[in-house]
Design a protein around this motif. Sequence first.
Motif, PDB file in Angstrom:
ATOM      1  N   GLU A 192       0.837  -1.211   0.000  1.00 46.54           N
ATOM      2  CA  GLU A 192       0.000   0.000   0.000  1.00 46.54           C
ATOM      3  C   GLU A 192       0.868   1.256   0.000  1.00 46.54           C
ATOM      4  OE1 GLU A 192      -2.692   0.050   3.255  1.00 46.54           O
ATOM      5  OE2 GLU A 192      -3.722  -1.802   2.703  1.00 46.54           O
ATOM      6  N   ALA A 195       2.639   1.855  -3.415  1.00 48.07           N
ATOM      7  CA  ALA A 195       1.677   2.327  -4.417  1.00 48.07           C
ATOM      8  C   ALA A 195       1.250   3.764  -4.142  1.00 48.07           C
ATOM      9  CB  ALA A 195       0.459   1.406  -4.446  1.00 48.07           C
ATOM     10  N   GLU A 198       4.053   6.121  -5.157  1.00 44.18           N
ATOM     11  CA  GLU A 198       4.124   6.237  -6.612  1.00 44.18           C
ATOM     12  C   GLU A 198       3.056   7.198  -7.139  1.00 44.18           C
ATOM     13  OE1 GLU A 198       5.878   1.755  -7.632  1.00 44.18           O
ATOM     14  OE2 GLU A 198       3.717   2.155  -7.752  1.00 44.18           O
ATOM     15  N   ARG A 199       1.831   7.041  -6.664  1.00 46.81           N
ATOM     16  CA  ARG A 199       0.736   7.888  -7.129  1.00 46.81           C
ATOM     17  C   ARG A 199       0.925   9.348  -6.714  1.00 46.81           C
ATOM     18  NH1 ARG A 199      -4.101   5.678  -8.970  1.00 46.81           N
ATOM     19  NH2 ARG A 199      -4.135   3.398  -9.048  1.00 46.81           N
ATOM     20  N   ALA A 229       9.098  -1.257  -5.632  1.00 47.00           N
ATOM     21  CA  ALA A 229       9.283   0.004  -6.352  1.00 47.00           C
ATOM     22  C   ALA A 229       9.896  -0.220  -7.730  1.00 47.00           C
ATOM     23  CB  ALA A 229      10.154   0.949  -5.528  1.00 47.00           C
ATOM     24  N   SER A 231       9.532  -3.064  -9.397  1.00 46.25           N
ATOM     25  CA  SER A 231       8.821  -4.180 -10.032  1.00 46.25           C
ATOM     26  C   SER A 231       9.774  -5.337 -10.308  1.00 46.25           C
ATOM     27  CB  SER A 231       8.152  -3.724 -11.343  1.00 46.25           C
ATOM     28  OG  SER A 231       7.154  -2.760 -11.076  1.00 46.25           O
ATOM     29  N   VAL A 288       2.249  -5.505  -4.637  1.00 46.98           N
ATOM     30  CA  VAL A 288       2.088  -4.085  -4.989  1.00 46.98           C
ATOM     31  C   VAL A 288       1.141  -3.915  -6.168  1.00 46.98           C
ATOM     32  CG1 VAL A 288       4.058  -3.946  -6.588  1.00 46.98           C
ATOM     33  CG2 VAL A 288       3.355  -1.922  -5.264  1.00 46.98           C
ATOM     34  N   THR A 289       1.036  -4.929  -7.028  1.00 53.47           N
ATOM     35  CA  THR A 289       0.158  -4.811  -8.200  1.00 53.47           C
ATOM     36  C   THR A 289      -1.313  -4.782  -7.799  1.00 53.47           C
ATOM     37  OG1 THR A 289       0.114  -7.224  -8.561  1.00 53.47           O
ATOM     38  CG2 THR A 289       1.857  -5.976  -9.657  1.00 53.47           C
ATOM     39  N   TYR A 291      -2.525  -2.797  -5.722  1.00 51.48           N
ATOM     40  CA  TYR A 291      -2.843  -1.413  -5.413  1.00 51.48           C
ATOM     41  C   TYR A 291      -2.507  -0.435  -6.536  1.00 51.48           C
ATOM     42  CZ  TYR A 291      -3.014  -3.564  -0.822  1.00 51.48           C
ATOM     43  OH  TYR A 291      -3.299  -4.382   0.235  1.00 51.48           O
ATOM     44  N   ARG A 292      -1.754  -0.885  -7.509  1.00 52.06           N
ATOM     45  CA  ARG A 292      -1.377   0.017  -8.597  1.00 52.06           C
ATOM     46  C   ARG A 292      -2.530   0.263  -9.551  1.00 52.06           C
ATOM     47  NH1 ARG A 292       4.662  -2.367  -9.830  1.00 52.06           N
ATOM     48  NH2 ARG A 292       5.830  -0.848  -8.574  1.00 52.06           N
ATOM     49  N   LYS A 294      -4.767   0.329 -12.849  1.00 50.49           N
ATOM     50  CA  LYS A 294      -4.405   0.550 -14.259  1.00 50.49           C
ATOM     51  C   LYS A 294      -3.831   1.932 -14.480  1.00 50.49           C
ATOM     52  CE  LYS A 294      -8.061  -2.563 -15.895  1.00 50.49           C
ATOM     53  NZ  LYS A 294      -9.269  -2.701 -16.733  1.00 50.49           N
TER      54      LYS A 294
END
Length: 295
Positions: A192, A195, A198-199, A229, A231, A288-289, A291-292, A294
């Motif tokens: 969480e 993500a 990143e956002r 971070a 990936s 992490v995917t 929460y990422r 699209k």
Amino acid sequence: MNIALPSLGFAGIGLMGLPMCRRLLAAGYPLTVWNRSPEKCAELVAAGARLAESPAALCQGSDMLLLCLADTAVVREVVFGEQGIAQGGRSGQLLVDLSSLEPTATRDMAVELAALCGMAWLDAPVSGGTSGAEAGTLAIMVGGEVEDLARARPVLLTLGQRVTHMGGVGAGQVTKACNQMIVACNALVIAEVVALAERSGVQAGLIAEALAGGFADSKPLQILAPQMAESRFEPVKWHVRTLLKDLDTAVKFSREQGSATPLSGLAAQMMRLHGSQGNLQKDPATLVTLYRGKA
């Protein structure tokens, strides 16, 4: 005067079992190995281990049997199935189970094994991942009789840096369930956090460094946050399915004990959702995917 090392049998040559066996061979222990897929034993046989044709045959000439297997059902099959350890075991031998299992089932199996062949049982689940197995720095939490642990302690200290006696048979598995509750919930929160960073335009790759030494710091943070971070999901060093299995074990056991575990229950459902999307065999860094999205 040289003291002869006990002969060891080892069942389960997987991500954790292979580096454990490498360490045992390097320490000079006579080692016999068995795995459902025997080709996984080839490296160890080349290094001096003997290959057994069955779990029962693993008992021949072994003072101590070590297991590192996937789950409770697999351990039960290896111990009590056709050509299982119970068929070849004898009084005076010691079974040391390094797997992560259900505590109640562990206690039941220990009683059953003692009744069938007189073999004693230690549950000794480990924490520290493949890197800990390779370096011999695992934390090992043990349930069983004090005198049985005294026999096994030198072997366990070849595999880990700390061996803690937690109580009678099953106590090690209860402690491992507690460990996995913390690890799994931590992994989900780290996902969480990465993500969100990143956002928000924050350098997610610096999160672990920024929080190092503070109250939020942990080994999972230092390992998982950079992987998430970047990936960087391979090589796979542990599996989502393992965390899910251990969370399910913890929640089931908590119900049996009348104890509330709402956060771990939610974590199990999130882990199950992630696994259902084709990630069961993947590294938990892939969380992490979830929460990422699209974006």
